[in-house]
Write an enzyme that holds these catalytic residues in place. Structure first.
Site, PDB file in Angstrom:
ATOM      1  N   CYS A  92       0.824  -1.227   0.000  1.00 42.91           N
ATOM      2  CA  CYS A  92       0.000   0.000   0.000  1.00 42.91           C
ATOM      3  C   CYS A  92       0.849   1.264   0.000  1.00 42.91           C
ATOM      4  CB  CYS A  92      -0.903   0.018   1.228  1.00 42.91           C
ATOM      5  SG  CYS A  92      -1.810  -1.509   1.481  1.00 42.91           S
ATOM      6  N   ALA A 158      20.850 -10.253 -10.555  1.00 47.43           N
ATOM      7  CA  ALA A 158      22.259 -10.486 -10.180  1.00 47.43           C
ATOM      8  C   ALA A 158      22.407 -10.505  -8.663  1.00 47.43           C
ATOM      9  CB  ALA A 158      23.164  -9.414 -10.785  1.00 47.43           C
ATOM     10  N   GLY A 191      12.365 -11.069 -22.962  1.00 42.91           N
ATOM     11  CA  GLY A 191      12.691 -12.125 -23.921  1.00 42.91           C
ATOM     12  C   GLY A 191      13.065 -13.478 -23.363  1.00 42.91           C
ATOM     13  N   ARG A 222      30.772  -7.039 -31.577  1.00 42.45           N
ATOM     14  CA  ARG A 222      31.772  -6.503 -32.521  1.00 42.45           C
ATOM     15  C   ARG A 222      33.194  -6.836 -32.073  1.00 42.45           C
ATOM     16  NH1 ARG A 222      27.946  -6.783 -34.850  1.00 42.45           N
ATOM     17  NH2 ARG A 222      26.250  -5.307 -34.829  1.00 42.45           N
ATOM     18  N   HIS A 386      17.464  -0.340 -27.769  1.00 44.95           N
ATOM     19  CA  HIS A 386      16.631  -1.462 -28.238  1.00 44.95           C
ATOM     20  C   HIS A 386      15.765  -0.911 -29.357  1.00 44.95           C
ATOM     21  CE1 HIS A 386      13.671  -4.654 -28.308  1.00 44.95           C
ATOM     22  NE2 HIS A 386      14.351  -5.337 -27.406  1.00 44.95           N
ATOM     23  N   GLU A 399      11.817  -8.357 -28.252  1.00 41.03           N
ATOM     24  CA  GLU A 399      12.429  -8.963 -29.434  1.00 41.03           C
ATOM     25  C   GLU A 399      11.727 -10.284 -29.790  1.00 41.03           C
ATOM     26  OE1 GLU A 399      16.634  -8.468 -29.141  1.00 41.03           O
ATOM     27  OE2 GLU A 399      16.992 -10.411 -30.058  1.00 41.03           O
ATOM     28  N   ARG A 402       9.424 -10.182 -32.764  1.00 41.23           N
ATOM     29  CA  ARG A 402      10.060 -10.398 -34.069  1.00 41.23           C
ATOM     30  C   ARG A 402      10.542 -11.843 -34.174  1.00 41.23           C
ATOM     31  NH1 ARG A 402      14.606  -6.727 -33.550  1.00 41.23           N
ATOM     32  NH2 ARG A 402      13.807  -6.359 -31.474  1.00 41.23           N
ATOM     33  N   ARG A 423      20.743  -5.636 -32.306  1.00 39.64           N
ATOM     34  CA  ARG A 423      19.977  -4.446 -31.938  1.00 39.64           C
ATOM     35  C   ARG A 423      20.595  -3.148 -32.424  1.00 39.64           C
ATOM     36  NH1 ARG A 423      18.664  -6.437 -25.859  1.00 39.64           N
ATOM     37  NH2 ARG A 423      17.159  -7.988 -26.549  1.00 39.64           N
ATOM     38  N   HIS A 525      18.272   0.751 -23.645  1.00 36.55           N
ATOM     39  CA  HIS A 525      17.863  -0.529 -23.067  1.00 36.55           C
ATOM     40  C   HIS A 525      18.924  -1.152 -22.165  1.00 36.55           C
ATOM     41  CE1 HIS A 525      15.572  -4.173 -22.780  1.00 36.55           C
ATOM     42  NE2 HIS A 525      16.532  -4.906 -23.313  1.00 36.55           N
ATOM     43  N   HIS A 526      20.189  -0.969 -22.540  1.00 34.62           N
ATOM     44  CA  HIS A 526      21.246  -1.637 -21.756  1.00 34.62           C
ATOM     45  C   HIS A 526      22.512  -0.793 -21.821  1.00 34.62           C
ATOM     46  CE1 HIS A 526      22.715  -5.440 -19.898  1.00 34.62           C
ATOM     47  NE2 HIS A 526      23.875  -4.973 -20.295  1.00 34.62           N
ATOM     48  N   ARG A 565      25.025  -5.840 -26.753  1.00 36.43           N
ATOM     49  CA  ARG A 565      24.585  -7.078 -26.104  1.00 36.43           C
ATOM     50  C   ARG A 565      23.545  -7.797 -26.954  1.00 36.43           C
ATOM     51  NH1 ARG A 565      20.297  -8.549 -23.309  1.00 36.43           N
ATOM     52  NH2 ARG A 565      19.501  -6.495 -22.759  1.00 36.43           N
ATOM     53  N   ILE A 571      19.967 -11.694 -18.903  1.00 40.73           N
ATOM     54  CA  ILE A 571      19.525 -12.566 -17.806  1.00 40.73           C
ATOM     55  C   ILE A 571      20.584 -13.647 -17.560  1.00 40.73           C
ATOM     56  CG2 ILE A 571      17.771 -14.285 -17.149  1.00 40.73           C
ATOM     57  CD1 ILE A 571      16.820 -11.442 -16.691  1.00 40.73           C
TER      58      ILE A 571
HETATM   59  O1  MEZ Z   1      17.750  -9.601 -23.481  1.00 43.58           O
HETATM   60  C1  MEZ Z   1      16.950  -8.710 -23.760  1.00 43.58           C
HETATM   61  O2  MEZ Z   1      17.157  -7.538 -23.521  1.00 43.58           O
HETATM   62  C2  MEZ Z   1      15.693  -9.064 -24.460  1.00 43.58           C
HETATM   63  C3  MEZ Z   1      15.565 -10.427 -24.984  1.00 43.58           C
HETATM   64  C4  MEZ Z   1      14.790  -8.113 -24.635  1.00 43.58           C
HETATM   65  C5  MEZ Z   1      13.592  -8.301 -25.419  1.00 43.58           C
HETATM   66  O3  MEZ Z   1      13.486  -7.708 -26.478  1.00 43.58           O
HETATM   67  O4  MEZ Z   1      12.724  -9.056 -25.001  1.00 43.58           O
END
Ligand code: MEZ
Length: 596
Positions: A92, A158, A191, A222, A386, A399, A402, A423, A525-526, A565, A571
């Site tokens: 809450c 992690a 993902g 790369r 991303h 992802e 796709r 990406r 995204h990362h 990445r 993950i």
């Molecule tokens: O690992 C990722 O960042 C991932 C698979 C993201 C996603 O598009 O779902």
């Protein structure tokens, strides 16, 4: 309901949000019976309130009922109806703060315009904004409030993995989380988890190898990745899957992600997102092991002793203030800096105004703390966009969409890239299209097979039509162009070769009505760079020597992913290196203890 509780509730309801004016929840409850109404005592100071706020949440529910009772099922969105369950860590006071503005925690990711009692949906300032340097110095000079073998900072995947591993290795562990609940950025991972050599791959007859995983990851990065770290990632990926499965995780499905030669992205069945699932499993396991996250507790400074060995950290507790924890070993698992606008502007100026799919907690705290004690950074300016974040939103369109069959077209309706490329390339291609955005287009077979897609629909992100031409009209594309694109794609798929862009895998056609589209654009995204580590997860100083007792894992580190990445490797990184860092930290701490 007890009469007193009924009185509180009816008074609250009759008061209504608008009538509440500037009053906050605390002053309203105070009128009903003093501090006691919520705190169970007539005189309360901030320090009397535990940082986890569990007691006070119990009080809320005693009067108002639990989420199930509060949920209005007739509404499309009722916060009590979504994300809240018996296992949910959201409580809450996460939204209804007593002495401050309320906050729709859902707007950390969404942008709902909901009304809440005692305010509109305006964001309240974060309780942990800024650091009181004087209070930090005082805490540093004072005696530690506690001493622990391993202190883990950050309770995403992690940190949770590190805490569980360290505890199982026999160490005493404290796990800190600055947010009101554990999960971090991992909770938003959609993902999957890349692993090689699993029974899941064997069952599907997928021919993969550690070398191929390493090759794909290095190619995706790369060639800038640390090859030793990549090999560890690949070699220990399958045992990480087993480790999670032994805790009750479902990673039964395998699919292919961008940049991968074969299918190795493991995820729950039915197209469910991986992050919330494994975080749920890890949270439960950590609690079972006795290392549940200490929430609302932000580490603000790492401490070294006179020999430059790690000695602990200064923590800022939401109510308990600044205090010192002495630790024999520390694991930094604080995540990346995708939500830190200043750091993005500094390290990657071209992404300065870009949206981000990251959790609001991804502010690079660990990087700042490590820099302050002379840690070495690697690849710090490498930031990943991303390609498919929902247009004008912060919601990641995975992802997976796709991967399982969607095509990507520009605003005219023409394909322009191999949808399964890495990406960086896909994002770059979108940024070269008109209006720097794109559409993902798919059919009802895909809609029915991927649960996460139904989630996007629930959020109102999908366009839908009975014919491709009508879908194009709805989206403002050229109907003839989109129809031609879909016709060619279906023909390539039947022939088994994408003549236009060389897409390597076309699992579904776009053949069954109704048809769907979702507007996307690249978003941060990362952050690939971060603190430099050894293969044992030890953090390196500026001269590349390990800082004794200090370990790191996950997105706070650099080196594993190189320049870019691959989907599914985050993950894997958090599980493999999270676990590893916890084990090494425990070994170090227990060694110190027994040497005394
Ligand atoms: O690992 C990722 O960042 C991932 C698979 C993201 C996603 O598009 O779902």
């Amino acid at each position: 309901m007890k009469p007193a509780a009924a009185l509180v509730l009816s008074a609250l309801l009759s008061l209504g949000a608008a009538a509440a004016g500037a009053e906050d929840l605390a002053s309203f409850h105070n009128k009903l019976g003093g501090c006691q109404t919520c705190h169970g005592a007539s005189s309360v100071t901030a320090a009397d309130v535990p940082d986890d706020e569990i007691d006070i949440n119990g009080k809320c529910m005693t009067c108002h009922g639990d989420y199930k009772k509060l949920a209005d099922k007739s509404k499309r969105f009722d916060p009590h109806n979504s994300h809240l369950s018996d296992r949910s860590p959201i409580n809450c006071t996460v939204c209804h703060a007593g002495h401050a503005q309320p906050k729709l925690i859902c707007n950390d990711c969404h942008s709902f315009d909901m009304k809440m009692p005692f305010a509109d949906a305006a964001a309240r300032p974060a309780w942990d904004d800024g650091i009181d340097e004087k209070a930090v110095a005082a805490a540093e000079a004072a005696a530690p409030r506690e001493t622990v073998d391993v202190l883990v900072i950050g309770a995403g995947s992690a940190g949770l993995n590190a805490a569980i591993a360290a505890k199982r290795a026999g160490a005493s562990v404290v796990l800190l989380e600055k947010h009101a609940y554990a999960g971090g950025n991992s909770m938003l991972a959609a993902g999957g988890y890349n692993a090689v050599g699993t029974p899941q791959q064997a069952k599907k007859g997928i021919k993969d190898s550690v070398d191929l995983y390493v090759k794909d990851t290095m190619k995706g990065g790369r060639g800038k990745n640390d090859p030793q770290l990549v090999r560890i990632l690949a070699e220990q990926s399958a045992s990480g899957v087993k480790w999670l499965e032994d805790m009750g995780a479902d990673l039964s499905d395998v699919k292919r992600s961008g940049g991968a030669t074969v299918s190795r992205t493991h995820r729950p069945h039915g197209g469910m997102s991986v992050g919330p699932h494994i975080v749920d499993v890890l949270r439960a396991e950590a609690t079972k092991e006795g290392v549940g996250a200490r929430v609302n507790s932000r580490a603000v400074k790492l401490l070294l002793d006179k020999d430059f060995k790690i000695a602990g950290a200064i923590v800022h507790g939401k109510h308990s203030g600044y205090y010192k924890i002495a630790a024999r070993a520390v694991v930094l698992a604080t995540g990346g800096y995708g939500q830190n606008k200043q750091m993005i502007a500094f390290y990657r100026p071209t992404f300065k105004n870009m949206t981000s799919s990251n959790n609001v907690t991804s502010t690079g705290d660990g990087i700042t703390m490590a820099l302050n004690i002379g840690a070495s950074m690697t690849d710090i300016d490498w930031v990943q966009a991303h390609p498919t974040v929902g247009l004008d939103s912060r919601i990641l369109i995975s992802e997976t969409v796709r991967g399982v069959g969607a095509i990507m077209v520009n605003i005219k309706g023409a394909r322009f890239v191999n949808e399964l490329t890495t990406r960086d390339r896909a994002s770059d291609a979108i940024l070269h299209q008109p209006e720097r955005r794109a559409w993902l287009v798919f059919d009802s077979d895909l809609y029915n097979s991927a649960k996460m897609v139904r989630g996007y629909d629930h959020l109102g992100m999908l366009k839908k039509a009975d014919t491709i031409e009508k879908l194009a009209e709805t989206c403002g594309m050229d109907p003839a162009t989109l129809a031609g694109t879909v016709r060619s794609y279906n023909a390539y798929r039947k022939a088994g070769k994408d003549e236009a862009f060389g897409r390597p895998d076309m699992p579904l056609g776009i053949e069954k009505a109704p048809y769907y589209a979702v507007a996307v654009a690249p978003g941060i995204h990362h952050t690939m760079g971060g603190v430099a580590i050894t293969p044992q997860s030890e953090l390196l100083d500026i001269q590349s020597r390990p800082i004794p007792g200090l370990y790191a894992a996950g997105e706070v580190t650099g080196g594993v992913h190189g320049f870019n990445r691959l989907g599914g490797n985050a993950i894997a990184d958090t599980v493999v290196f999270g676990r590893r860092s916890g084990e090494h930290a425990a070994q170090y701490a227990l060694g110190l203890k027994s040497a005394k």
